[in-house]
Design a protein around this motif. Structure first.
Motif, PDB file in Angstrom:
ATOM      1  N   THR A 142      -2.825   4.149  -2.800  1.00 34.49           N
ATOM      2  CA  THR A 142      -3.252   3.026  -3.617  1.00 34.49           C
ATOM      3  C   THR A 142      -2.774   1.715  -3.017  1.00 34.49           C
ATOM      4  OG1 THR A 142      -3.341   2.149  -5.870  1.00 34.49           O
ATOM      5  CG2 THR A 142      -1.223   3.083  -5.151  1.00 34.49           C
ATOM      6  N   ARG A 143      -3.479   0.669  -3.346  1.00 36.71           N
ATOM      7  CA  ARG A 143      -3.058  -0.687  -2.993  1.00 36.71           C
ATOM      8  C   ARG A 143      -2.648  -1.447  -4.248  1.00 36.71           C
ATOM      9  NH1 ARG A 143      -4.036  -2.074   2.263  1.00 36.71           N
ATOM     10  NH2 ARG A 143      -5.480  -0.746   3.415  1.00 36.71           N
ATOM     11  N   THR A 144      -2.626  -0.761  -5.370  1.00 34.05           N
ATOM     12  CA  THR A 144      -2.178  -1.353  -6.631  1.00 34.05           C
ATOM     13  C   THR A 144      -0.788  -0.793  -6.973  1.00 34.05           C
ATOM     14  OG1 THR A 144      -3.097   0.372  -8.058  1.00 34.05           O
ATOM     15  CG2 THR A 144      -4.565  -1.428  -7.448  1.00 34.05           C
TER      16      THR A 144
ATOM     17  N   ILE B 225      -1.758  -2.273   7.311  1.00 30.17           N
ATOM     18  CA  ILE B 225      -2.414  -0.960   7.391  1.00 30.17           C
ATOM     19  C   ILE B 225      -3.853  -1.086   6.896  1.00 30.17           C
ATOM     20  CG2 ILE B 225      -1.593  -0.189   5.117  1.00 30.17           C
ATOM     21  CD1 ILE B 225      -1.257   2.644   6.478  1.00 30.17           C
ATOM     22  N   SER B 226      -4.758  -0.513   7.663  1.00 31.35           N
ATOM     23  CA  SER B 226      -6.176  -0.565   7.295  1.00 31.35           C
ATOM     24  C   SER B 226      -6.492   0.536   6.278  1.00 31.35           C
ATOM     25  CB  SER B 226      -7.045  -0.375   8.537  1.00 31.35           C
ATOM     26  OG  SER B 226      -6.922   0.953   9.025  1.00 31.35           O
ATOM     27  N   ASP B 227      -7.653   0.437   5.657  1.00 30.09           N
ATOM     28  CA  ASP B 227      -8.086   1.493   4.732  1.00 30.09           C
ATOM     29  C   ASP B 227      -8.165   2.836   5.449  1.00 30.09           C
ATOM     30  OD1 ASP B 227      -8.266  -0.321   2.662  1.00 30.09           O
ATOM     31  OD2 ASP B 227     -10.445  -0.542   2.793  1.00 30.09           O
ATOM     32  N   ARG B 228      -8.703   2.832   6.652  1.00 31.03           N
ATOM     33  CA  ARG B 228      -8.824   4.073   7.414  1.00 31.03           C
ATOM     34  C   ARG B 228      -7.450   4.679   7.693  1.00 31.03           C
ATOM     35  NH1 ARG B 228      -8.062   5.364  12.405  1.00 31.03           N
ATOM     36  NH2 ARG B 228      -7.914   3.227  13.168  1.00 31.03           N
TER      37      ARG B 228
ATOM     38  N   ALA C  72       0.873  -1.166   0.000  1.00 32.08           N
ATOM     39  CA  ALA C  72       0.000   0.000   0.000  1.00 32.08           C
ATOM     40  C   ALA C  72       0.908   1.212   0.000  1.00 32.08           C
ATOM     41  CB  ALA C  72      -0.892  -0.001   1.230  1.00 32.08           C
ATOM     42  N   SER C  73       0.615   2.178  -0.845  1.00 34.91           N
ATOM     43  CA  SER C  73       1.508   3.327  -1.000  1.00 34.91           C
ATOM     44  C   SER C  73       0.770   4.646  -0.881  1.00 34.91           C
ATOM     45  CB  SER C  73       2.188   3.298  -2.378  1.00 34.91           C
ATOM     46  OG  SER C  73       2.900   2.118  -2.560  1.00 34.91           O
TER      47      SER C  73
END
Length: 79
Positions: A23-25, A64-67, A5-6
């Motif tokens: 992003t997670r891509t 790391i969570s989305d939040r 995740a960046s």
């Protein structure tokens, strides 16, 4: 699948206009999505094709969570 995740920034080399995102891509895939969207905030920067895209922070997706990643992105936008 990308396992990172960046938090990244896109900076126009001429105007120094800066966009922060997360992003997670892969960055390559994320940049392609920016270029394809008509209403993306950073579309003006990327369509000028004179920018740098730099990773500011990077995490393992599982750590790391989305939040949390959105909070980190917001930290760079505000500061």
């Amino acid at each position: 699948m990308n396992n990172k995740a960046s938090i990244y920034k896109i900076v126009d080399r001429k105007t120094n206009e800066t966009y922060y995102g997360c992003t997670r891509t892969t960055l390559k895939r994320r940049l392609g999505r920016h270029k394809a969207r008509k209403s993306c905030t950073c579309r003006d920067i990327v369509t000028r094709d004179n920018f740098d895209m730099v990773v500011v922070e990077e995490y393992e997706n599982d750590n790391i969570s989305d939040r949390e990643i959105l909070e980190r992105e917001r930290h760079f936008i505000v500061n």
